[in-house]
Design an enzyme around this catalytic site. Sequence first.
Site, PDB file in Angstrom:
ATOM      1  N   HIS A   1       0.837  -1.213   0.000  1.00  0.00           N
ATOM      2  CA  HIS A   1       0.000   0.000   0.000  1.00  0.00           C
ATOM      3  C   HIS A   1       0.866   1.255   0.000  1.00  0.00           C
ATOM      4  O   HIS A   1       1.831   1.379   0.748  1.00  0.00           O
ATOM      5  CB  HIS A   1      -1.020   0.001   1.140  1.00  0.00           C
ATOM      6  CG  HIS A   1      -0.468   0.061   2.526  1.00  0.00           C
ATOM      7  ND1 HIS A   1      -0.145   1.250   3.150  1.00  0.00           N
ATOM      8  CD2 HIS A   1      -0.213  -0.917   3.435  1.00  0.00           C
ATOM      9  CE1 HIS A   1       0.276   0.998   4.385  1.00  0.00           C
ATOM     10  NE2 HIS A   1       0.260  -0.304   4.583  1.00  0.00           N
TER      11      HIS A   1
ATOM     12  N   ASP B   1       6.179   0.880   6.664  1.00  0.00           N
ATOM     13  CA  ASP B   1       4.744   0.667   6.508  1.00  0.00           C
ATOM     14  C   ASP B   1       4.143   1.739   5.605  1.00  0.00           C
ATOM     15  O   ASP B   1       3.676   2.754   6.093  1.00  0.00           O
ATOM     16  CB  ASP B   1       4.076   0.689   7.884  1.00  0.00           C
ATOM     17  CG  ASP B   1       2.615   0.318   7.845  1.00  0.00           C
ATOM     18  OD1 ASP B   1       2.186  -0.304   6.858  1.00  0.00           O
ATOM     19  OD2 ASP B   1       1.896   0.648   8.802  1.00  0.00           O
TER      20      ASP B   1
ATOM     21  N   GLU C   1      -4.922   1.914   2.463  1.00  0.00           N
ATOM     22  CA  GLU C   1      -5.020   0.750   3.345  1.00  0.00           C
ATOM     23  C   GLU C   1      -5.165   1.165   4.792  1.00  0.00           C
ATOM     24  O   GLU C   1      -5.899   0.545   5.561  1.00  0.00           O
ATOM     25  CB  GLU C   1      -3.788  -0.153   3.168  1.00  0.00           C
ATOM     26  CG  GLU C   1      -3.859  -1.470   3.956  1.00  0.00           C
ATOM     27  CD  GLU C   1      -3.314  -1.393   5.381  1.00  0.00           C
ATOM     28  OE1 GLU C   1      -3.531  -2.333   6.146  1.00  0.00           O
ATOM     29  OE2 GLU C   1      -2.672  -0.369   5.734  1.00  0.00           O
ATOM     30  N   GLU C   2      -4.468   2.243   5.176  1.00  0.00           N
ATOM     31  CA  GLU C   2      -4.356   2.586   6.589  1.00  0.00           C
ATOM     32  C   GLU C   2      -5.674   3.012   7.231  1.00  0.00           C
ATOM     33  O   GLU C   2      -5.930   2.679   8.381  1.00  0.00           O
ATOM     34  CB  GLU C   2      -3.320   3.700   6.788  1.00  0.00           C
ATOM     35  CG  GLU C   2      -1.884   3.277   6.511  1.00  0.00           C
ATOM     36  CD  GLU C   2      -1.345   2.278   7.522  1.00  0.00           C
ATOM     37  OE1 GLU C   2      -2.089   1.846   8.412  1.00  0.00           O
ATOM     38  OE2 GLU C   2      -0.164   1.933   7.418  1.00  0.00           O
TER      39      GLU C   2
ATOM     40  N   ASP D   1       3.451  -6.282   3.469  1.00  0.00           N
ATOM     41  CA  ASP D   1       3.008  -5.200   4.353  1.00  0.00           C
ATOM     42  C   ASP D   1       3.385  -5.505   5.790  1.00  0.00           C
ATOM     43  O   ASP D   1       2.605  -5.322   6.713  1.00  0.00           O
ATOM     44  CB  ASP D   1       1.493  -4.987   4.222  1.00  0.00           C
ATOM     45  CG  ASP D   1       1.005  -3.767   5.007  1.00  0.00           C
ATOM     46  OD1 ASP D   1       1.848  -2.921   5.366  1.00  0.00           O
ATOM     47  OD2 ASP D   1      -0.206  -3.669   5.268  1.00  0.00           O
TER      48      ASP D   1
ATOM     49  N   HIS E   1       3.513   2.933  12.686  1.00  0.00           N
ATOM     50  CA  HIS E   1       2.634   4.098  12.863  1.00  0.00           C
ATOM     51  C   HIS E   1       3.235   5.177  13.765  1.00  0.00           C
ATOM     52  O   HIS E   1       2.504   5.991  14.332  1.00  0.00           O
ATOM     53  CB  HIS E   1       1.279   3.677  13.432  1.00  0.00           C
ATOM     54  CG  HIS E   1       0.500   2.758  12.554  1.00  0.00           C
ATOM     55  ND1 HIS E   1      -0.710   2.212  12.943  1.00  0.00           N
ATOM     56  CD2 HIS E   1       0.737   2.297  11.302  1.00  0.00           C
ATOM     57  CE1 HIS E   1      -1.168   1.430  11.978  1.00  0.00           C
ATOM     58  NE2 HIS E   1      -0.308   1.483  10.960  1.00  0.00           N
TER      59      HIS E   1
END
Length: 466
Positions: free
Chosen positions: A281, A293, A327-328, A355, A425
């Site tokens: 992603h 990520d 995606e997130e 991922d 994140h």
Amino acid sequence: MKKLLVLLLLFTVTFTYSQNDDDKLQLEKIYKTSLTNGKSYEWLDYLSNQIGGRLSGSYNAEKAVQYTKSQLDSLGLDRVWLQPVMVPKWVRGIKEYAYIESSPGKTNQVNICALGGSVATPEGGLKAEVIEVKGIDDLATIGKEKIEGKIVFYNRPMQPELIHTFEAYGNCVDQRYAGAMEAAKYGAVGVIVRSMNLRLDDLPHTGSMSYGETPENKRIPAAAISTNDAELLSGMLALDKSLKFYFSQKCKVYPDVQSYNVIGEIKGNEYPNEIITVGGHLDSWDLGDGSHDDGAGCVQSMDVLRLLKETGYKPKRTIRVVLFMNEENGLRGGKKYAEEAKGKGENHVFALESDSGGFTPRGFSFDCDEANFNKILQWKSLFEPYLIHYFEKGYSGADIGPLKDTGLVLAGLRPDSQRYFDHHHASNDTFEHVNKRELELGAATMASLVYLIDKYGTLLPKKVKG
């Protein structure tokens, strides 16, 4: 007759050895090319350091779309295109601020960040007493009378004893995703969630959250707190349950905007209607630059097609790279891709997603039937010289998940995950934390599996009906 049987047996043994030898040589070429002439690290450098965090709906996300499309265009693929998709647009605003107030004028500043999709605090911020819980189920036990008007502090840590760190993540992420929605039902005025992180540090980790069907005027602000500060808050609450917590965040939700999935493909020369998809992603959170990520997964997936071309391999089936958007905080890109694939009657036979960060690859997890899994296990020995040993059934990936009911084989690259949640994140998900060699090994590992799937196919793939 006896001589004929002996000849047939010799032919079979020779043919089988020849095929295995060819596969061994092809994997050697793929790994050598990736490690000596890879492009994934160079691409990631630009994506991370020249563009940066790529929050869905942001200007940086659109810059990433244009950059990756231009790089795919330069590879001489048979086709490169953008697939439009409407995505949410959430903006964090100025940096959040928070403190613990043990008595008037006596405060301890702590590290927080708004959760993705959260509403802002009231003008001037929010201050209230705190009630600590270990999970959503505790709310019903405590009851509305004790929760109303307070900030709910979800403090369930990831379980350090679990070797599979994604299992530890899955066991506590519900408090981040649904914590505000559930706490609002009991009259809470805000939510603070312990960061999804296995180590103790000062970095808050954001992530998606949902209000479900909660009316807009009933939605409460939600933030993540660093693990060190979660420990501090919990310890101070043990001594004084009447202390107060203050936080201020200025985030805002805007109307959906148009973005794109970035897609490129090499047409198969024997079975062009059978599609193999590999991807990651393109969007990321905004605190870091999204290198692990999922910038890593995107550039590895792009390099799969380049590595196959560079080593002279001519695919039998169509091999397609898809860089999914959103995606997130919505999975809009994955859903849109599956929706259009089904609408067009495309026959996807295999999909692979990366991922889980750009760390050392260990193997794959497969979401498929036993027949296909057993077939894939026959190739396991080809990967052992590269220390790839993990071939298990399990979860594949979020973006390729919507393709599942078409009957194809789904797979996820599985790197070593022990350090992944240190960065996940958070503001330290940055380029300097990605090792070039580990990233390139992952790209080669993915390309090798795609090569084998393309060469030997899957068992009885179901065709999608338009």
